[in-house]
Design a protein around this motif. Structure first.
Motif, PDB file in Angstrom:
ATOM      1  N   ILE A   1       0.870  -1.179   0.000  1.00  0.00           N
ATOM      2  CA  ILE A   1       0.000   0.000   0.000  1.00  0.00           C
ATOM      3  C   ILE A   1       0.904   1.225   0.000  1.00  0.00           C
ATOM      4  O   ILE A   1       1.729   1.403   0.904  1.00  0.00           O
ATOM      5  CB  ILE A   1      -0.919   0.007   1.238  1.00  0.00           C
ATOM      6  CG1 ILE A   1      -1.788  -1.262   1.246  1.00  0.00           C
ATOM      7  CG2 ILE A   1      -1.808   1.261   1.248  1.00  0.00           C
ATOM      8  CD1 ILE A   1      -2.556  -1.471   2.539  1.00  0.00           C
TER       9      ILE A   1
ATOM     10  N   VAL B   1       1.706   5.547  -0.949  1.00  0.00           N
ATOM     11  CA  VAL B   1       1.242   6.929  -1.108  1.00  0.00           C
ATOM     12  C   VAL B   1       2.412   7.764  -1.622  1.00  0.00           C
ATOM     13  O   VAL B   1       3.566   7.332  -1.565  1.00  0.00           O
ATOM     14  CB  VAL B   1       0.717   7.527   0.221  1.00  0.00           C
ATOM     15  CG1 VAL B   1      -0.510   6.787   0.716  1.00  0.00           C
ATOM     16  CG2 VAL B   1       1.811   7.516   1.288  1.00  0.00           C
TER      17      VAL B   1
ATOM     18  N   SER C   1       2.510  12.839   0.869  1.00  0.00           N
ATOM     19  CA  SER C   1       1.227  12.544   1.502  1.00  0.00           C
ATOM     20  C   SER C   1       1.259  12.875   2.988  1.00  0.00           C
ATOM     21  O   SER C   1       2.285  12.741   3.653  1.00  0.00           O
ATOM     22  CB  SER C   1       0.892  11.063   1.322  1.00  0.00           C
ATOM     23  OG  SER C   1      -0.248  10.704   2.074  1.00  0.00           O
TER      24      SER C   1
ATOM     25  N   LEU D   1      -3.989   6.378   7.431  1.00  0.00           N
ATOM     26  CA  LEU D   1      -4.776   6.311   6.208  1.00  0.00           C
ATOM     27  C   LEU D   1      -6.121   5.645   6.455  1.00  0.00           C
ATOM     28  O   LEU D   1      -7.176   6.146   6.025  1.00  0.00           O
ATOM     29  CB  LEU D   1      -3.999   5.539   5.137  1.00  0.00           C
ATOM     30  CG  LEU D   1      -4.710   5.327   3.795  1.00  0.00           C
ATOM     31  CD1 LEU D   1      -4.809   6.647   3.033  1.00  0.00           C
ATOM     32  CD2 LEU D   1      -3.975   4.287   2.948  1.00  0.00           C
TER      33      LEU D   1
ATOM     34  N   MET E   1      -8.443   6.285  -4.357  1.00  0.00           N
ATOM     35  CA  MET E   1      -7.622   5.083  -4.456  1.00  0.00           C
ATOM     36  C   MET E   1      -7.537   4.670  -5.928  1.00  0.00           C
ATOM     37  O   MET E   1      -8.552   4.349  -6.547  1.00  0.00           O
ATOM     38  CB  MET E   1      -8.236   3.950  -3.635  1.00  0.00           C
ATOM     39  CG  MET E   1      -7.587   2.583  -3.830  1.00  0.00           C
ATOM     40  SD  MET E   1      -5.949   2.428  -3.106  1.00  0.00           S
ATOM     41  CE  MET E   1      -6.368   2.255  -1.350  1.00  0.00           C
TER      42      MET E   1
ATOM     43  N   LEU F   1       0.150   8.277  -9.248  1.00  0.00           N
ATOM     44  CA  LEU F   1       0.518   8.586  -7.874  1.00  0.00           C
ATOM     45  C   LEU F   1       1.659   9.605  -7.834  1.00  0.00           C
ATOM     46  O   LEU F   1       1.677  10.491  -6.968  1.00  0.00           O
ATOM     47  CB  LEU F   1       0.923   7.305  -7.137  1.00  0.00           C
ATOM     48  CG  LEU F   1       1.121   7.434  -5.620  1.00  0.00           C
ATOM     49  CD1 LEU F   1      -0.157   7.914  -4.943  1.00  0.00           C
ATOM     50  CD2 LEU F   1       1.557   6.098  -5.022  1.00  0.00           C
TER      51      LEU F   1
ATOM     52  N   ASP G   1      -4.562   9.591  -4.383  1.00  0.00           N
ATOM     53  CA  ASP G   1      -3.986   9.731  -3.050  1.00  0.00           C
ATOM     54  C   ASP G   1      -3.232   8.489  -2.597  1.00  0.00           C
ATOM     55  O   ASP G   1      -2.292   8.581  -1.802  1.00  0.00           O
ATOM     56  CB  ASP G   1      -5.093  10.034  -2.028  1.00  0.00           C
ATOM     57  CG  ASP G   1      -5.841  11.315  -2.349  1.00  0.00           C
ATOM     58  OD1 ASP G   1      -5.171  12.331  -2.622  1.00  0.00           O
ATOM     59  OD2 ASP G   1      -7.085  11.299  -2.349  1.00  0.00           O
ATOM     60  N   ALA G   2      -3.652   7.346  -3.084  1.00  0.00           N
ATOM     61  CA  ALA G   2      -3.043   6.091  -2.649  1.00  0.00           C
ATOM     62  C   ALA G   2      -3.335   5.012  -3.684  1.00  0.00           C
ATOM     63  O   ALA G   2      -4.227   5.163  -4.529  1.00  0.00           O
ATOM     64  CB  ALA G   2      -3.603   5.668  -1.289  1.00  0.00           C
ATOM     65  N   THR G   3      -2.583   3.945  -3.626  1.00  0.00           N
ATOM     66  CA  THR G   3      -2.872   2.782  -4.456  1.00  0.00           C
ATOM     67  C   THR G   3      -2.181   1.570  -3.860  1.00  0.00           C
ATOM     68  O   THR G   3      -1.475   1.666  -2.856  1.00  0.00           O
ATOM     69  CB  THR G   3      -2.438   2.993  -5.927  1.00  0.00           C
ATOM     70  OG1 THR G   3      -2.961   1.927  -6.722  1.00  0.00           O
ATOM     71  CG2 THR G   3      -0.922   3.026  -6.066  1.00  0.00           C
TER      72      THR G   3
END
Length: 353
Positions: free
Chosen positions: A142, A144, A148, A156, A169, A208, A214-216
């Motif tokens: 996970i 960011v 971030s 998160l 996401m 990203l 914001d996240a992946t």
């Protein structure tokens, strides 16, 4: 040594997009090949179809392996990307080509039962293809952007629970790594993300970097260079222990022991041919790709990417795929990411096999 001794029962998850149900086209299986055609294979270029876009884990590993396999085969591999529908576009394309060994699928875990439970495609590794080689098993992380506000997974997750839909996401489509990870987080922690689809790890990493998302969740092998360069922060690896390749990233279970029931889990890469390809050609391909993977530099590449080498084929590869399919489809179902039970496709749980 069996794959079980090389690695834990690593399940893979999948990765697919919502939309389309790619219908079975039957495949062109009536290609006549003479004994001479088979004996002299390959007599022309072989097409290597990568089911994801450029820059992702499957693309990087496939393109690194291809020239080594060329040397062993004595032929040329022409690589191309055919992304779309969570990899189902590329899988369907290879299935529709003549079963003569001249079109190979360089794929990930997506067609391994997950297309069926998500209603994306009828294609399936165990029904429609023969495994030439399962290259390696990797893990997911996970991540960011370096800028971030989130420095830990707990931060998160807490924010995503308290502010439903505020965090974007990036996903690789329905059933993809981010999709399944989001489903697990939602099931256990009550998080809710605004999911935006992209065509694989490469486009997700680019999004990203530019802070479009914001996240992946990326395969560690795809995120590694960005983490090492400081562009990404890896908040956790989706595993029950830390990885040597990213030692500073905590295991998911360090913060949330309740995820242990889903683990270990992660993606894999492999090379596949149409199910009706002549056995003699499968044997040639298998021998060539097995020898290519013994290359010391390739082994180092996998190690640096956080990929555990498998290099398995034949019955051993089929056993791996069967267990992987059971684990990943049932994990997806148990996490609430699909309403379709794997039982409908005669897929047993791992402990029922």
């Amino acid at each position: 040594m069996t794959w079980k001794k090389k690695t834990k029962k690593l399940a893979s998850a999948v990765l697919l997009t919502p939309m389309l149900f790619l219908a079975a086209c039957g495949g062109q299986t009536d290609t006549e090949m003479s004994e001479s055609d088979i004996e002299n294979y390959p007599e022309r270029d072989i097409r290597g179809v990568i089911q994801w876009g450029e820059g992702g884990a499957t693309d990087n590993i496939s393109r690194t392996l291809a020239p080594l396999a060329e040397e062993e085969l004595g032929g040329t591999l022409v690589m191309e990307n055919r992304e779309g529908a969570s990899g189902a576009t590329g899988a369907q394309y290879v299935y529709d080509q003549p079963a003569d060994g001249y079109t190979l699928l360089f794929g990930a875990e997506n067609p391994n039962g997950l297309y069926q439970v998500l209603g994306i495609s009828e294609r399936d590794y165990l029904s429609d293809f023969q495994p030439v080689s399962i290259i390696g098993q990797s893990y997911a992380g996970i991540v960011v952007n370096k800028d971030s506000e989130f420095d830990t997974l707990e931060e998160l997750a807490d924010y995503a629970s308290d502010n439903p839909g505020d965090i974007t996401m990036g996903t690789s489509g329905e059933g993809g790594l981010p999709y399944v990870a989001s489903a697990m987080l939602s099931a256990e922690l009550g998080t809710e993300f605004n999911q935006v689809p992209y065509d694989g790890d490469g486009p997700l990493a680019t999004a990203l970097l530019s802070e479009e998302i914001d996240a992946t969740v990326l395969a560690v092998s795809a995120a590694q260079e960005y983490v090492d360069s400081g562009d990404f922060k890896m908040l956790a690896v989706i595993n029950d222990e830390r990885l040597e390749s990213v030692p500073d990233a905590p295991a998911l279970t360090e913060a949330y022991p309740e995820f242990e029931k889903y683990l270990p889990w992660g993606p894999f890469q492999g090379v596949f041919a149409h199910k009706d390809t002549p056995d003699a050609i499968i044997d040639k391909l298998t021998e060539a790709f097995a020898a290519a993977q013994e290359d010391e530099q390739f082994q180092t590449t996998l190690e640096n990417l956080g990929v555990q080498p498998l290099n398995i084929h034949g019955e051993e590869a089929i056993e791996y795929l069967e267990q992987n399919r059971s684990t990943s489809t049932w994990m997806l179902y148990d996490a609430g990411a699909t309403d379709t039970s794997p039982e409908e496709f005669d897929i047993p749980r791992v402990d029922e096999e």
